[in-house]
Design a protein around this motif. Structure first.
Motif, short mmCIF file in Angstrom:
data_model
loop_
_atom_site.label_atom_id
_atom_site.label_comp_id
_atom_site.label_asym_id
_atom_site.label_seq_id
_atom_site.Cartn_x
_atom_site.Cartn_y
_atom_site.Cartn_z
N HIS A 115 0.81 -1.22 0.00
CA HIS A 115 0.00 0.00 0.00
C HIS A 115 0.84 1.27 0.00
O HIS A 115 0.30 2.37 0.01
CB HIS A 115 -0.93 0.01 1.22
CG HIS A 115 -2.08 -0.93 1.11
ND1 HIS A 115 -3.35 -0.53 0.73
CD2 HIS A 115 -2.16 -2.27 1.30
CE1 HIS A 115 -4.16 -1.56 0.71
NE2 HIS A 115 -3.45 -2.64 1.05
N ILE A 195 -7.08 5.87 1.00
CA ILE A 195 -7.00 6.25 2.41
C ILE A 195 -8.11 7.22 2.79
O ILE A 195 -8.11 7.76 3.90
CB ILE A 195 -5.62 6.86 2.74
CG1 ILE A 195 -5.29 8.05 1.83
CG2 ILE A 195 -4.53 5.79 2.66
CD1 ILE A 195 -3.99 8.75 2.19
N ILE A 200 -11.29 3.39 3.71
CA ILE A 200 -10.17 2.71 4.36
C ILE A 200 -10.59 1.39 5.02
O ILE A 200 -11.66 1.30 5.61
CB ILE A 200 -9.49 3.67 5.38
CG1 ILE A 200 -8.06 3.21 5.66
CG2 ILE A 200 -10.31 3.82 6.65
CD1 ILE A 200 -7.20 4.28 6.28
N ILE A 231 -0.50 5.33 2.21
CA ILE A 231 -0.70 4.96 3.61
C ILE A 231 -0.77 6.24 4.42
O ILE A 231 -0.17 7.25 4.05
CB ILE A 231 0.41 4.03 4.13
CG1 ILE A 231 1.81 4.58 3.82
CG2 ILE A 231 0.26 2.63 3.56
CD1 ILE A 231 2.96 3.72 4.29
N THR A 232 -1.51 6.22 5.51
CA THR A 232 -1.77 7.46 6.25
C THR A 232 -0.52 8.00 6.94
O THR A 232 -0.44 9.19 7.24
CB THR A 232 -2.89 7.26 7.28
OG1 THR A 232 -2.53 6.19 8.16
CG2 THR A 232 -4.21 6.93 6.60
N VAL A 291 -6.76 14.08 3.16
CA VAL A 291 -6.25 13.27 2.04
C VAL A 291 -6.24 14.03 0.73
O VAL A 291 -5.56 13.62 -0.22
CB VAL A 291 -7.06 11.96 1.88
CG1 VAL A 291 -6.96 11.11 3.13
CG2 VAL A 291 -8.51 12.25 1.53
#
Length: 427
Positions: A115, A195, A200, A231-232, A291
């Motif tokens: 990811h 995300i 998610i 990815i966060t 995001v």
């Protein structure tokens, strides 16, 4: 090991051709979804993963063959319907393994690499883990083992089930009508890689989307909510070896620093992303809040660096293909030394892509190993006349590679101006 290597000799050029075709198609359509350095990072990740698998660098706690020998109630003959049943059983197991990897801290490290790309394309499908040293999920194949599905059937079906997950990593295929109700499509998987809060931890299925619908984890792609990928807690590196262990390293540091003894053990089995309150406050980690407004990782890359990175990747693909074609002849421990050379190669040139000065050290170590291999074996893992003839070209390449890496480190990377490491999500 040898058989899987021969399969990859066919599969690797096919996957590479499709990745390049998607790049061309995106350019042709005016919707390029593939950044070159991100693609090189993804392809290098794929090389490390298949090398690890071919060399068998993992420990299986419970093998499927042992399991079926111990608990099978009946023993099925490998006819067509048994292969179909094995495919479904593998897909069911794959759903639960995938879901567990997303939900628990200790297992997220096995999947984070997949990811980590902030793009979504066929290349990112090749970002596969080298961190899975111990395989523990054979238990999910207990239903197949009870029915006595032969181990050789699983061995044949498993690569097919894995390769069948490649095609839907693309933004160029829209929703696919009635197929959306049956199989995992690009639309479903775009949701999985996103995300956005709406998306998610959804759509864990690998081939049949029915598992998500049965177990409450399905989410369709919404028209007004474009997926944002990554990815966060961004990896901020092109180095796939670093990415493979970035989450585990954070967990180790948090377990060390937290004052609560309970938290030192609890952290490993808590939901993905959970951190003890004291270390979260004292050692904050950057996390994407919005995001739609964040900076994608994008170190400054000259045309020369891009060309050099492609050159290194191409040479590495040739070297990897040689390993897979000659693994039996190279033998043990030779193929482990070869694997080390491949891993050092990836680490070196992806560090250079990150503009890290220590890339030169890794390059020197890799090339010293290359010289040592030729010295010990007479040629490139062989003393046959045809291979010995390659000694001078190989040694010349290793020397040239060292000098070019040094040129980038000492000349191009001179801090004349602050390099730009990120691009905004809206760029």
């Amino acid at each position: 090991m040898e058989t899987y290597g021969k399969i990859l000799l066919i599969a690797m050029p096919v996957f590479l051709a499709l990745v390049l075709l998607e790049k061309w198609y995106g350019w042709y359509k005016g919707k390029d979804t593939v950044r070159q350095m991100d693609m090189i990072s993804s392809l290098s990740s794929g090389i490390t993963n298949v090398t690890k698998d071919v060399l068998g660098l993992s420990v299986v706690i419970i093998s499927y063959e042992w399991l079926v020998n111990k608990i099978a109630v009946i023993h099925l003959t490998p006819v067509v319907w048994v292969y179909v049943a094995a495919f479904i059983a593998l897909d069911f197991a794959g759903y639960w393994v995938h879901r567990i990897e997303h939900r628990f801290n200790i297992f997220w490290n096995l999947h984070i690499i997949h990811h980590s790309s902030e793009e979504f394309n066929l290349a990112c499908a090749l970002r596969q883990s080298i961190a899975e040293i111990v395989k523990v999920f054979t238990v999910f194949l207990i239903p197949a083992a009870l029915l006595g599905v032969p181990a050789k059937v699983i061995a044949i079906v498993a690569p097919i089930q894995l390769f069948a997950q490649f095609w839907y990593h693309t933004q160029h295929i829209n929703k696919m009508g009635w197929l959306e109700k049956v199989i995992v499509t690009p639309s479903h998987h775009r949701v999985h890689h996103a995300i956005n809060k709406e998306y998610i931890d959804k759509n864990f299925s690998q081939i049949f989307i029915i598992w998500d619908k049965l177990f409450g984890t399905f989410q369709q792609e919404l028209q007004g909510v474009p997926p944002v990928y990554g990815i966060t807690r961004p990896a901020r590196t092109w180095n796939p070896i670093k990415i493979n262990f970035i989450h585990a390293w954070l967990l180790i540091k948090d377990a060390w620093h937290t004052k609560g003894w309970k938290d030192k053990f609890k952290i490993w089995l808590m939901p993905t992303g959970w951190r003890p309150a004291d270390v979260a406050e004292k050692f904050p980690v950057y996390k994407i809040d919005n995001v739609y407004h964040f900076e994608k990782y994008a170190p400054e890359s000259s045309n020369e660096l891009v060309v050099w990175s492609w050159t290194q990747l191409t040479i590495l693909l040739i070297a990897t293909s040689y390993l897979f074609a000659n693994i039996a002849a190279i033998g043990s421990p030779g193929f482990f030394v070869y694997g080390l050379f491949i891993f050092l190669s990836v680490y070196s040139f992806t560090e250079l892509m990150d503009r890290k000065r220590f890339a030169l050290l890794w390059e020197i170590l890799k090339n010293i190993l290359g010289v040592f291999i030729i010295y010990k074996t007479g040629g490139w893992f062989s003393n046959s006349p045809s291979v010995i003839q390659l000694n001078i070209p190989i040694l010349s390449w290793l020397l040239l590679s060292t000098f070019i890496t040094a040129w980038f480190v000492f000349i191009e990377f001179k801090p004349a101006k602050a390099p730009r490491f990120f691009i905004t999500q809206n760029d």
